[in-house]
Design a protein around this motif. Structure first.
Motif, PDB file in Angstrom:
ATOM      1  N   GLU A 214     -26.323  48.056  36.650  1.00  0.00           N
ATOM      2  CA  GLU A 214     -27.426  47.115  36.463  1.00  0.00           C
ATOM      3  C   GLU A 214     -26.947  45.915  35.658  1.00  0.00           C
ATOM      4  O   GLU A 214     -26.285  46.064  34.621  1.00  0.00           O
ATOM      5  CB  GLU A 214     -28.599  47.800  35.758  1.00  0.00           C
ATOM      6  N   LYS A 232     -34.415  45.942  42.739  1.00  0.00           N
ATOM      7  CA  LYS A 232     -34.862  47.231  42.206  1.00  0.00           C
ATOM      8  C   LYS A 232     -34.237  48.347  43.025  1.00  0.00           C
ATOM      9  O   LYS A 232     -33.927  48.174  44.210  1.00  0.00           O
ATOM     10  CB  LYS A 232     -36.385  47.351  42.265  1.00  0.00           C
ATOM     11  N   GLN A 361     -39.576  55.854  35.223  1.00  0.00           N
ATOM     12  CA  GLN A 361     -39.044  54.502  35.266  1.00  0.00           C
ATOM     13  C   GLN A 361     -37.868  54.486  34.305  1.00  0.00           C
ATOM     14  O   GLN A 361     -38.032  54.609  33.081  1.00  0.00           O
ATOM     15  CB  GLN A 361     -40.097  53.471  34.871  1.00  0.00           C
ATOM     16  N   SER A 363     -35.563  52.032  33.927  1.00  0.00           N
ATOM     17  CA  SER A 363     -35.405  50.708  33.338  1.00  0.00           C
ATOM     18  C   SER A 363     -36.369  49.786  34.073  1.00  0.00           C
ATOM     19  O   SER A 363     -37.151  50.233  34.909  1.00  0.00           O
ATOM     20  CB  SER A 363     -33.958  50.212  33.490  1.00  0.00           C
ATOM     21  N   ASP A 364     -36.306  48.504  33.783  1.00  0.00           N
ATOM     22  CA  ASP A 364     -37.184  47.560  34.483  1.00  0.00           C
ATOM     23  C   ASP A 364     -36.921  47.549  35.984  1.00  0.00           C
ATOM     24  O   ASP A 364     -37.803  47.211  36.778  1.00  0.00           O
ATOM     25  CB  ASP A 364     -36.997  46.149  33.934  1.00  0.00           C
ATOM     26  N   ARG A 365     -35.704  47.957  36.368  1.00  0.00           N
ATOM     27  CA  ARG A 365     -35.292  47.850  37.765  1.00  0.00           C
ATOM     28  C   ARG A 365     -35.037  49.194  38.443  1.00  0.00           C
ATOM     29  O   ARG A 365     -34.791  49.237  39.650  1.00  0.00           O
ATOM     30  CB  ARG A 365     -34.009  47.012  37.868  1.00  0.00           C
ATOM     31  N   SER A 391     -43.324  50.929  41.301  1.00  0.00           N
ATOM     32  CA  SER A 391     -42.289  49.891  41.287  1.00  0.00           C
ATOM     33  C   SER A 391     -42.869  48.508  41.553  1.00  0.00           C
ATOM     34  O   SER A 391     -42.270  47.494  41.190  1.00  0.00           O
ATOM     35  CB  SER A 391     -41.203  50.207  42.317  1.00  0.00           C
ATOM     36  N   GLY A 393     -45.746  47.656  40.292  1.00  0.00           N
ATOM     37  CA  GLY A 393     -46.673  47.387  39.204  1.00  0.00           C
ATOM     38  C   GLY A 393     -48.095  47.776  39.522  1.00  0.00           C
ATOM     39  O   GLY A 393     -49.032  47.317  38.852  1.00  0.00           O
TER      40      GLY A 393
END
Length: 436
Positions: A214, A232, A361, A363-365, A391, A393
């Protein structure tokens, strides 16, 4: 990374018509979302993403042929209620109801897909039996019945005579029949999910992931012949999560083997009393799972192992056929063993110490789902849909319910975990010997 390869003997897969493999990924690519794993979870995630975000570019990778791993290799039980979670305390009962409702949501998710696409997967809402041949397990089944009664879940206790007539075998002395479960053909269901992928989804088979990293720009994923930069990534590999370096301290893969007979002849079937299709789960840990299919075949699965290799050779499988034949002979002594078993295969499942699932989740991605503890058809479909939604949101009642469930508990590191699992399996195998 590990390149998992399953043996080619699975009877459910052999039932399917031949199809051309999707192309292996080569060269450089970019996408909004990359999904790793094309079983029930990954295929459902891809379908949901394409529906809710049609503008997104989506790539799905599978290390072998899509839908032909664990998704096509299970016993074909789409379950609602489970035996191993029965509790007596109020708090325990509440947790059981939470999982039951989640299982029901999984059944509904599969049913919605089947209805939408008119899928022929031998769907039969005949329920399932939790059965025992041992007097020592009758108290466990009675307690299970009490739990179901407190949860207002429809079921019945079946005694030996009625059970013998219903199943065509006098092997079992008692069972609890729950009415909400579905028997289906797992290979046909998985193939339908491949066939009905939206046109916007690019599926690449025989494409294992070698590494990923990442960065601030995205996630760089390397395969043997290609490279992807994804905004993602959804990890949907269930039993192979640990092979990707994920959930190693919370989950553990197990190898299972099963056999499927040829169709019974008219005479053989009449000798069993011409029973309707049924499915039996053992009340004893490591006891046999047995099915009579609508086309008069018998499936038996009575081995679970901490097998070091992902795949099993023909010689490995042949050694396990003897155990399957013994289990069949105990239950159906009138059937000839010679030439009865038509196919034998292995498959990998994923377990946790407290029967909890992975839905995270990272990480953010990065997002991950898996570890269905043997109940993967419904939960995998539901978790794939909800992971895709997360993913993006999004929010839903099912997503909130999943995230409120307990996390898998901590497991000791290797090699201590493998030693402990092998010791536990050996103990359970000894106790379950009469039920195998």
């Amino acid at each position: 990374m590990l390149h998992p390869v399953n043996d080619p003997q699975c009877g459910w897969v052999l039932d399917l018509p031949e199809r051309d493999s999707r192309p292996t990924l080569t060269g450089e690519h970019s996408c909004d979302t990359l999904i790793i794993g094309a079983g029930y979870t990954g295929l459902s995630a891809a379908r949901t993403l394409a529906e809710h975000a049609p503008e997104q570019s989506i790539i799905v990778l599978d290390a072998q042929r899509a839908g032909e791993g664990a998704s096509s290799r299970n016993s074909g039980y789409l379950v609602d209620s489970t035996l191993n979670d029965g509790h007596l305390s109020d708090d325990g009962l509440s947790r059981y109801l939470e999982k039951y409702r989640l299982n029901l949501a999984g059944v509904d998710a599969v049913k919605a897909f089947v209805d939408q696409h008119n899928v022929n997967c031998d769907w039969n809402p005949c329920g399932k039996f939790h059965a025992t041949s041992l007097a020592a397990n009758e108290a466990k089944l009675t307690q299970f019945s009490d739990t179901l009664t407190q949860c207002d879940i429809e079921h019945s206790i079946v005694s030996s005579d009625a059970l013998s007539s219903r199943l065509g075998t006098g092997f079992y002395r008692m069972a609890v029949h729950t009415r909400g479960g579905i028997m289906l053909h797992p290979g046909k269901l998985a193939r339908a999910m491949v066939d009905h992928l939206p046109a916007s989804v690019a599926l690449h088979e025989n494409t294992p992931v070698v590494s990923w990293q990442e960065t601030t720009q995205g996630i760089n994923v390397q395969t043997p012949q290609g490279y992807i930069r994804a905004a993602k990534v959804l990890f949907c590999t269930n039993g192979f999560l640990t092979a990707l370096g994920l959930a190693r301290l919370n989950t553990f893969p197990l190898s299972l083997t099963a056999s499927l007979t040829r169709p019974l002849t008219d005479t053989e079937f009449a000798g069993l009393g011409k029973p309707e299709e049924w499915g039996v789960l053992s009340a004893q840990a490591m006891g046999a799972t047995v099915r009579l299919t609508s086309d008069r075949r018998i499936m038996i699965r009575n081995t679970a192992e901490a097998h070091n290799a992902v795949n099993m050779s023909r010689a490995d499988l042949d050694r396990r056929v003897t155990t399957h034949e013994t289990g069949l002979q105990r239950r159906f002594p009138t059937l000839p063993l010679n030439g009865l078993i038509q196919s034998t295969w292995s498959g990998v499942t994923c377990i946790s110490g407290n029967s909890a699932n992975v839905f995270r989740q990272l990480s953010d991605r990065q997002f991950a789902a898996g570890c269905y503890n043997g109940g993967g058809i419904g939960l995998a479909t539901l978790f794939g849909e909800q992971l895709a939604l997360k993913s993006l949101g999004g929010d839903s009642e099912h997503l909130r319910a999943i995230e409120q469930r307990p996390e898998p508990n901590w497991l000791p590191p290797q090699p201590f975990l493998r030693w402990g699992v092998k010791a536990r399996l050996l103990r359970d195998r000894i106790k379950a010997a009469p039920e195998r």
